[in-house]
Structures are given as C-alpha cells and as structure tokens.
Design an enzyme around this catalytic site. Structure first.
Site, PDB file in Angstrom:
ATOM      1  N   PHE A 154       0.807  -1.220   0.000  1.00 59.58           N
ATOM      2  CA  PHE A 154       0.000   0.000   0.000  1.00 59.58           C
ATOM      3  C   PHE A 154       0.838   1.267   0.000  1.00 59.58           C
ATOM      4  O   PHE A 154       0.353   2.331  -0.387  1.00 59.58           O
ATOM      5  CB  PHE A 154      -0.922   0.026   1.223  1.00 59.58           C
ATOM      6  N   LYS A 178      -1.311  -8.236  -8.268  1.00 56.31           N
ATOM      7  CA  LYS A 178      -2.200  -8.128  -7.113  1.00 56.31           C
ATOM      8  C   LYS A 178      -1.775  -6.908  -6.302  1.00 56.31           C
ATOM      9  O   LYS A 178      -0.843  -6.965  -5.506  1.00 56.31           O
ATOM     10  CB  LYS A 178      -2.158  -9.370  -6.221  1.00 56.31           C
ATOM     11  N   GLU A 181      -4.944  -4.462  -1.249  1.00 57.19           N
ATOM     12  CA  GLU A 181      -6.385  -4.231  -1.156  1.00 57.19           C
ATOM     13  C   GLU A 181      -6.699  -2.895  -0.491  1.00 57.19           C
ATOM     14  O   GLU A 181      -7.838  -2.426  -0.537  1.00 57.19           O
ATOM     15  CB  GLU A 181      -7.060  -5.381  -0.407  1.00 57.19           C
ATOM     16  N   ARG A 182      -5.693  -2.260   0.098  1.00 59.27           N
ATOM     17  CA  ARG A 182      -5.901  -0.954   0.723  1.00 59.27           C
ATOM     18  C   ARG A 182      -5.771   0.189  -0.275  1.00 59.27           C
ATOM     19  O   ARG A 182      -6.275   1.280  -0.031  1.00 59.27           O
ATOM     20  CB  ARG A 182      -4.896  -0.764   1.862  1.00 59.27           C
ATOM     21  N   SER A 231       5.736  -6.819   3.915  1.00 56.67           N
ATOM     22  CA  SER A 231       6.267  -7.027   5.259  1.00 56.67           C
ATOM     23  C   SER A 231       7.163  -8.260   5.314  1.00 56.67           C
ATOM     24  O   SER A 231       7.063  -9.168   4.475  1.00 56.67           O
ATOM     25  CB  SER A 231       5.123  -7.180   6.259  1.00 56.67           C
ATOM     26  N   CYS A 286      10.074   1.439   3.350  1.00 56.61           N
ATOM     27  CA  CYS A 286      11.168   0.545   3.736  1.00 56.61           C
ATOM     28  C   CYS A 286      12.503   1.258   3.786  1.00 56.61           C
ATOM     29  O   CYS A 286      13.490   0.676   4.232  1.00 56.61           O
ATOM     30  CB  CYS A 286      11.240  -0.647   2.784  1.00 56.61           C
ATOM     31  N   GLU A 386      10.273  -3.440  13.108  1.00 54.60           N
ATOM     32  CA  GLU A 386       9.887  -2.451  12.105  1.00 54.60           C
ATOM     33  C   GLU A 386       8.518  -1.894  12.508  1.00 54.60           C
ATOM     34  O   GLU A 386       7.512  -2.601  12.457  1.00 54.60           O
ATOM     35  CB  GLU A 386       9.813  -3.074  10.709  1.00 54.60           C
TER      36      GLU A 386
END
Length: 487
Positions: A154, A178, A181-182, A231, A286, A386
């Site tokens: 996202f 893909k 979804e956010r 992640s 990141c 993190e």
C-alpha cells in the site's frame, strides 16, 4: 477511473474490466478522513485462474512481438503518465494518505521506472564469442520466461508496480498484478493508461484481493516467477512457498534503517535529512530512517535540533497546502503505533516528542504525530521491530565502531546512512556495515531505476533484486547456442 465513480473496484483480466466471482468485499478508506471511498473484492483462486490463463494466452504473441514495438508502447505509456501526473498524485494521496508533494514525487519515480523499462532492450542483448575452438562459436540469447505474478504494498501504490510490470513486459513476459487491497484505485488507473498506450489484451492483468489471490499466484503452475514487496513475515512466506512450487522469487521485505551521525557532521544538514527520512510518508516506507546512532559529544545538540524541526511539521490531510505529515494507512495501524510508543516508555526510553499529543491525532483520520525517543537501547522493541510509522529512536554511542556494531545486530539490512565529512569514516562505513543500500549525507539512499534495489538479511529473500540489470536477469532466461561451421 475516479474516486467518485469507483464504488466497486473491478478486476482487469484479458483486457476487460470484470467483477470478481467473490461476493466478499473490503472497504477502501481515505485514511485522512476515515471515509469509505470504494469497495474492493476479495477475489478467489478462480479469479486468479482466469487472469493467469489470459496472461498465458497473451504470452504466445507478446513474447514474439518485436522488441522495438514493445519499447514504443512503453514510451507512449510514459508520456501518458506524464500527461496525467497531477491526477495520479491526487489519487495516491486520497487512498494512501501521503502528502500531495510526496505523491507527486512518487509519480516521478514511477515514470522513471517506465523510462528505464522502455530502454531495457539495450540490456536484453545476448553475448557471442567466435572461435572458442576451431570452427566453433558460442552465443547466449535472452528470452522471456512467461507469466509473472506481482504482489505490491500500500505504501507506494504507483512506484512499486512500476518497478515490476513495465520491465517484465519489456522483456516479453505477461503479468498478473495483485495490488494492495488498501490501495487498489491507483493500480486500476495504471491499467487504464496502459491500455490507452496500446498494450495488447492480457499482457497486464489485475486481480484484487488478499490471501487467496497471493496463494493462487504462488501455487499456479503457469506462473513462472513472483515479484513481491511487503512485510517481512509475508515476504518470507512468499519466498518459501514460491520456491517450493519451483518459481523464481524476489521478495523485498522489512527494514530498520540506521543513520549514523558523527562528531564532524554538518548538524543542520543531518537534521533536515533525518526529519524528512523519518517522517516522510508517515514513516511507512522501507527506506525510512528508524534509528539514529549519534556520538555522545553531539547527541544533546542533535536531539534538540530534531525536536525543534519535528515541532514545525504540519500534520493533516495530504491534499491541504503545506501539509508534510499525513495519516498512517488504517486505524489498526494507528493503534499499533501507539502501542509501540507505550512500549518505548515502559521499557525506559526517554520520550522527547510525543506524537500521541498532536491535535490531529484526536480528530478524524488515522494520524500519529512525529515521535522521537532518546536513550534507546537494542533490548527495546522500538529498536528491534519495524514499526512502519513516524517513530524515531535515538541511540547514543561512543564511536563509529560501536554505531556499526549496533546497526549490524539488527535482523534487517535494507538501508543505512552516515553523516560525516571524513572520507576514512565513509570508507569504514561502506566496508563494514551490513546493508544493501548506503547513503552518505543523504537521508533516503534509494537508487534510481537503473540500479538494483533491496537489502540483505531479513530485508530480502532471493538472489536477484528489483530494478536495474538484476531486474532484466530476473525476468529473462538464457539459451546457449554452440555451433560448428566448417568450410
């Protein structure tokens, strides 16, 4: 596609916008207001099957399409992205929350990735060597590998997809994306513009969803490679499951980036760079500066400067002028971040700026103000994990040796920076720090698209990184031809 009309986000399969067979939906929020702006389907493996079959069918012709024609489509695509720059930036801000200026910069990085992909044919050439023996010559040729699956996060809804599919299709592959979804709206707009650029049906496909879509891509025999950014736990899962299914996998994971500030550093420069790196994009990147290790003699000065600059940060809706710090992505991420702040206090760190107390945090949206901890130690969760939020930890050290030793104890190794005027210190840093992307007197050492991007240890799983020549290697396979030609 606009936010006003995107009530239900559709999948893009075989050049058509189609509804998922799933009736399960997830709300897409504007994180600055908490308002629902769309509904995204949680697609199934059946949807993935349809997309992969469409991509596989398109591969038959696209892989044989002349390389200059592929490049021309990408050049046109690049121009369309430029023409729609402001719209794309606004869409990023609405569904991701980052400030408009940062979103505008993200569009630039995406455009640069497409520019690199359009010129990639010069990197796709093979190699030949005549006369390896009398009358015998050998040559290496590059070929596309097939259907590629891309799974993106996202936090950079434009830049990261543009790392992946433009270079993959430039190399002759087809792609199933893909998106998070956010943040599905920007991905849909990218597909619309790709179609407008003349990309044939089935070359780029989008399947929205969550776990089922990820597993569908990882398990499908026709998917030959997986590019992932996200992640650490999911990256490790994607790498293990993908390789178990005999796929190439590049999985870019989490980070805990250290910035080292030495006694001879320009503190004004270091302060500005660290503030931008720590709190830009709400710390949701990141390459964020998560930890500052500073020599004790100048620590008080640096902390004072950092707090003063953090107090000047304007927090709010990223579409508003002068806003620097937008919201984090969701309410549960806000709660998680506040939990880490609580943990830092409980474990004995000194909270010198409390982002829980900013006015914006108490209103609508998912805001957390810039937070700074001093006297942090490596035993604390705020040093180890993190956090992916606007939380900065300061560790006081006696020397560069100690700073590097502490940084190298992190399980993550994505990026690291040093602030100094000493060439000898820079050399020691370069040679001994365990990290993939390094910066000297810069806060975010993210390389341009023609260089590889990623880190070491638990920040990356795989062999070939994203972008640059690594990307071309990842998206192609080689054939060696040895020939005998005698008179």
């Amino acid at each position: 596609m606009t936010v006003q009309t995107a009530q239900i986000v559709k999948n893009y399969i075989g050049g058509e916008w189609v509804e998922s067979i799933s009736t399960k939906m997830e709300a897409v929020y504007n994180p600055a207001t908490g308002e629902v702006i769309a509904q995204v389907p949680l697609s199934t493996k059946v949807d993935v099957e349809q997309a992969v079959l469409a991509a596989n069918e398109a591969f038959k012709s696209w892989s044989k399409t002349a390389v200059p024609r592929r490049a021309r489509i990408l050049f046109k695509y690049q121009q369309l992205l430029v023409d729609n720059w402001e719209e794309l930036a606004k869409l990023i801000t609405i569904e991701n929350g980052k400030s408009y200026n940062e979103a505008y910069g993200e569009v630039l990085r995406g455009i640069e990735c497409v520019e690199f992909a359009a010129g990639a044919p010069t990197l796709m050439m093979g190699k030949q060597l005549p006369d390896i023996a009398t009358g015998i010559e050998s040559g290496m040729y590059r070929y596309p590998i097939g259907v590629i699956g891309g799974i993106t996060p996202f936090n950079f809804p434009m830049m990261v997809p543009c790392w992946m599919f433009p270079l993959a299709i430039a190399c002759g592959n087809t792609f199933v994306l893909k998106p998070s979804e956010r943040t599905p709206l920007l991905a849909a707009r990218l597909a619309e513009l790709a179609e407008e650029a003349g990309l044939p049906k089935g070359v780029l496909n989008i399947v929205n969803g969550a776990h089922d879509v990820v597993n569908g891509l990882l398990e499908h025999k026709l998917v030959k490679a997986i590019s992932f950014v996200g992640s650490q736990p999911v990256a490790e899962y994607v790498y293990k499951k993908g390789t178990e299914n005999l796929k190439r996998v590049q999985a870019l994971a989490g980070a805990k980036n250290h910035s080292i500030v030495l006694n001879d550093a320009n503190l004004e420069l270091a302060t500005k760079q660290i503030i931008s790196a720590a709190f830009g994009s709400a710390g949701e990147r990141c390459m964020a500066a998560s930890v500052v290790t500073v020599e004790e003699e100048i620590a008080d000065q640096l902390v004072e400067r950092l707090v003063a600059e953090a107090n000047k940060i304007v927090i709010g809706n990223g579409l508003d002028e002068d806003v620097f710090l937008g919201p984090v992505i969701r309410d549960n991420h806000k709660e998680r971040t506040i939990g880490y702040i609580d943990s830092g206090v409980e474990q004995g760190a000194t909270l010198v700026r409390d982002g829980r107390e900013d006015t914006a945090v108490k209103g609508a949206g998912y805001f957390v103000g810039p937070t700074i901890f001093d006297h942090v130690t490596k035993e604390m969760k705020i040093w180890q994990d993190e956090i992916f939020a606007p939380v900065l930890s300061i560790v006081r050290v006696k020397s560069l040796d100690e700073a590097i030793e502490i940084a190298n104890e992190s399980r993550f190794a994505n990026g690291a920076c040093i602030y100094t005027d000493s060439g000898a210190s820079v050399r020691q840093f370069r040679e001994t720090i365990e990290s993939g992307m390094l910066g000297v007197n810069v806060g975010v050492p993210a390389p341009m698209a023609f260089f590889p991007f990623s880190g070491w240890k638990d920040s990356f799983y795989g062999d070939l990184h994203a972008n640059g020549t690594d990307g071309v290697e990842f998206y192609t396979r080689k054939k060696m031809l040895t020939s005998r030609w005698e008179k």
